[in-house]
Design a protein around this motif. Structure first.
Motif, mmCIF file in Angstrom:
data_model
loop_
_atom_site.group_PDB
_atom_site.id
_atom_site.type_symbol
_atom_site.label_atom_id
_atom_site.label_comp_id
_atom_site.label_asym_id
_atom_site.label_seq_id
_atom_site.Cartn_x
_atom_site.Cartn_y
_atom_site.Cartn_z
ATOM 1 N N GLY A 167 -0.067 12.309 0.075
ATOM 2 C CA GLY A 167 -0.768 11.867 1.280
ATOM 3 C C GLY A 167 -0.714 12.845 2.432
ATOM 4 O O GLY A 167 -0.913 12.468 3.587
ATOM 5 N N ALA A 168 -0.460 14.125 2.139
ATOM 6 C CA ALA A 168 -0.305 15.107 3.216
ATOM 7 C C ALA A 168 -1.515 16.035 3.355
ATOM 8 O O ALA A 168 -1.444 17.029 4.068
ATOM 9 N N VAL A 169 -2.611 15.698 2.670
ATOM 10 C CA VAL A 169 -3.779 16.580 2.695
ATOM 11 C C VAL A 169 -5.031 15.760 3.012
ATOM 12 O O VAL A 169 -5.324 14.774 2.325
ATOM 13 N N VAL B 256 -5.166 26.899 9.274
ATOM 14 C CA VAL B 256 -4.140 26.479 10.234
ATOM 15 C C VAL B 256 -4.113 24.955 10.373
ATOM 16 O O VAL B 256 -3.061 24.324 10.350
ATOM 17 N N VAL B 257 -5.294 24.363 10.518
ATOM 18 C CA VAL B 257 -5.374 22.915 10.711
ATOM 19 C C VAL B 257 -4.812 22.179 9.490
ATOM 20 O O VAL B 257 -4.032 21.238 9.632
ATOM 21 N N ALA B 258 -5.155 22.622 8.281
ATOM 22 C CA ALA B 258 -4.651 21.946 7.081
ATOM 23 C C ALA B 258 -3.129 22.043 7.001
ATOM 24 O O ALA B 258 -2.461 21.086 6.596
ATOM 25 N N ALA B 259 -2.575 23.192 7.394
ATOM 26 C CA ALA B 259 -1.118 23.356 7.356
ATOM 27 C C ALA B 259 -0.453 22.428 8.376
ATOM 28 O O ALA B 259 0.596 21.832 8.099
ATOM 29 N N ILE B 260 -1.058 22.288 9.548
ATOM 30 C CA ILE B 260 -0.480 21.410 10.580
ATOM 31 C C ILE B 260 -0.649 19.935 10.201
ATOM 32 O O ILE B 260 0.274 19.133 10.373
ATOM 33 N N GLU B 261 -1.808 19.582 9.675
ATOM 34 C CA GLU B 261 -2.014 18.196 9.219
ATOM 35 C C GLU B 261 -0.923 17.815 8.215
ATOM 36 O O GLU B 261 -0.355 16.724 8.287
ATOM 37 N N GLY B 262 -0.626 18.740 7.301
ATOM 38 C CA GLY B 262 0.400 18.486 6.286
ATOM 39 C C GLY B 262 1.785 18.363 6.889
ATOM 40 O O GLY B 262 2.517 17.413 6.600
ATOM 41 N N ALA B 263 2.140 19.323 7.744
ATOM 42 C CA ALA B 263 3.480 19.308 8.358
ATOM 43 C C ALA B 263 3.679 18.043 9.178
ATOM 44 O O ALA B 263 4.757 17.430 9.146
ATOM 45 N N ALA C 23 7.097 24.251 -1.567
ATOM 46 C CA ALA C 23 7.846 23.076 -2.034
ATOM 47 C C ALA C 23 8.169 22.138 -0.872
ATOM 48 O O ALA C 23 8.388 20.949 -1.068
ATOM 49 N N HIS C 24 8.176 22.689 0.357
ATOM 50 C CA HIS C 24 8.534 21.884 1.532
ATOM 51 C C HIS C 24 7.357 21.460 2.383
ATOM 52 O O HIS C 24 7.446 20.476 3.119
ATOM 53 N N GLN C 25 6.246 22.207 2.323
ATOM 54 C CA GLN C 25 5.082 21.856 3.158
ATOM 55 C C GLN C 25 3.887 22.725 2.772
ATOM 56 O O GLN C 25 4.060 23.805 2.208
ATOM 57 N N PRO C 26 2.662 22.268 3.081
ATOM 58 C CA PRO C 26 1.494 23.125 2.878
ATOM 59 C C PRO C 26 1.603 24.401 3.720
ATOM 60 O O PRO C 26 2.123 24.364 4.832
ATOM 61 N N VAL C 27 1.134 25.506 3.165
ATOM 62 C CA VAL C 27 1.330 26.820 3.798
ATOM 63 C C VAL C 27 -0.012 27.547 3.939
ATOM 64 O O VAL C 27 -0.812 27.563 3.005
ATOM 65 N N SER C 28 -0.233 28.138 5.105
ATOM 66 C CA SER C 28 -1.432 28.949 5.337
ATOM 67 C C SER C 28 -1.305 30.270 4.596
ATOM 68 O O SER C 28 -0.272 30.939 4.694
ATOM 69 N N TYR D 287 3.591 29.271 8.086
ATOM 70 C CA TYR D 287 3.521 27.809 8.213
ATOM 71 C C TYR D 287 3.992 27.393 9.592
ATOM 72 O O TYR D 287 4.780 28.087 10.233
ATOM 73 N N PRO D 288 3.505 26.249 10.053
ATOM 74 C CA PRO D 288 3.910 25.756 11.374
ATOM 75 C C PRO D 288 5.241 24.991 11.265
ATOM 76 O O PRO D 288 5.583 24.489 10.197
ATOM 77 N N THR D 289 5.962 24.939 12.361
ATOM 78 C CA THR D 289 7.163 24.115 12.414
ATOM 79 C C THR D 289 6.899 22.993 13.417
ATOM 80 O O THR D 289 6.223 23.189 14.423
ATOM 81 N N ILE D 290 7.406 21.849 13.094
ATOM 82 C CA ILE D 290 7.126 20.654 13.919
ATOM 83 C C ILE D 290 8.424 19.981 14.320
ATOM 84 O O ILE D 290 9.320 19.888 13.494
#
Ligand SMILES: *[C@@H]1O[C@H](CO)[C@@H](O)[C@H](O)[C@H]1NC(C)=O
Ligand SMILES: *[C@@H]1O[C@H](CO)[C@@H](O)[C@H](O)[C@H]1NC(C)=O
Length: 346
Positions: A140-142, A159-166, A256-261, A343-346
């Protein structure tokens, strides 16, 4: 003697006429089939040309693309992927590259390369402890596949897809975010003329985040920044980190931890017409496109692949996604995918 000559002449002319009838009728049939194919394709994709000249030029491009696709698909030895006549079939590869990619590359935004971060939070994760496969779509992260159209802002979609996922992984809620906000308002990138993911992450951090897709919807062209629409912010980020370059095992730790740009060479012919299977080339490492790695896995045949989310609509690839060969000999990764991932950090 005269009789014999006449007989030979007759035979020769018979052979000639047979040859002619073959060489004339075969291409004619093919031509008609091809023309019908082009008309059907135009109908399917709602394509209308300005005049007969344009129609003729586009038909020539279409035909050459179809012939090359058929030729490549007919060489099955070791080929793990298929090409198809998709919505890009009347574009030359040069046109396609200039309209549908848009990654600037670190070298073209060289002032930014100075500010590259060195922290990689997944450095000490043990490779052996990683799952053998992961697919962020099933978690459910995409968000659904989007379409950049003929605006070269792949960098914004990546960028947006990576942030949506994070954001989904952190907060449990999947919210579709605005690419157009970046196209219009990020002064460090070039809107439809291209950009770089790290500069976009930096801009988002500095300006307090991204608003939703519905609040600032995608137009597919450069427009003036509507600063009122950039609020309310739906998600912000604390920063971004670069995956160590040219290291697919480091990329695996991150994915393995999050979607990556991920930057990639996505402008080649095979990429343009990729349809299904595990992509194994042909491409170079001249990065020109940006996508988002949303997982990885292995086929029953044992081919390892990355799952990448593209921004060319659902008619391209496997419903908008590509599986692309993972862990190849070349450290840069296939099509350079391990060269400039972040990848972004949140
Ligand atoms: C996987 O193996 C099967 C059986 O050997 C074969 O038919 C199929 O084409 C292979 N698929 C790929 C993607 O290599
Ligand atoms: C990895 O481990 C080393 C040694 O313990 C430590 O100095 C370093 O800060 C760790 N790196 C990260 C990103 O946690």
């Amino acid at each position: 003697m005269a009789f014999k000559l006449a007989q030979i002449f007759f035979l020769v002319s018979l052979v000639l006429s047979t040859c002619f009838s073959i060489t004339l009728s075969r291409p004619l049939d093919n031509e008609l089939v091809m023309q019908k194919m082009h008309f059907d394709w135009m109908t399917k994709h709602g394509r209308v040309y300005a005049d007969m000249k344009e129609q003729k030029n586009r038909y020539a491009v279409f035909k050459s693309n179809v012939e090359r696709i058929e030729l490549l698909n007919s060489m099955p030895a070791g080929r793990t992927y298929k090409l198809a006549v998709n919505q890009f079939a009347d574009l030359t590869n040069d046109e396609f590259r200039s309209m549908h990619t848009g990654y600037k590359g670190v070298s073209s935004l060289s002032s930014q390369s100075q500010t590259k971060t060195t922290l990689f939070r997944y450095q000490n994760v043990s490779s052996g402890a990683l799952p053998t496969s992961i697919d962020w779509r099933t978690k459910g992260a995409v968000t659904p596949i989007k379409d950049q159209g003929s605006c070269g802002c792949c960098w914004a979609f990546s960028v947006v897809a990576a942030i949506e996922g994070a954001a989904q992984i952190k907060k449990g809620k999947l919210i579709s975010l605005s690419e157009q906000q970046l196209v219009d308002c990020d002064p460090n990138d070039y809107g439809c003329e291209g950009g770089l993911m790290d500069t976009a992450f930096a801009h988002i951090k500095a300006t307090g985040g991204l608003t939703t897709e519905s609040n600032y919807p995608y137009k597919g062209e450069d427009a003036t920044c509507n600063s009122k629409k950039t609020s309310p912010k739906a998600t912000t980020i604390t920063g971004y980190e670069d995956v160590p370059a040219n290291d697919e095992s480091a990329l695996m730790k991150a994915v393995a931890h999050q979607p990556v740009s991920v930057a990639i060479e996505g402008g080649g012919f095979a990429f343009q017409f990729y349809s299904s299977g595990v992509f194994s080339g042909e491409c170079t490492t001249n990065l020109d496109h940006a996508v988002t790695a949303v997982g990885y896995g292995e086929t029953t045949n044992g081919s390892k692949y990355w799952i990448i989310k593209n921004s060319w609509g659902t008619k391209w690839g496997e419903s908008g996604y590509m599986r692309i060969q993972k862990d190849i000999k070349d450290k840069q990764g296939l099509c350079g995918l391990a060269m400039e991932a972040s990848y972004p950090t949140i």
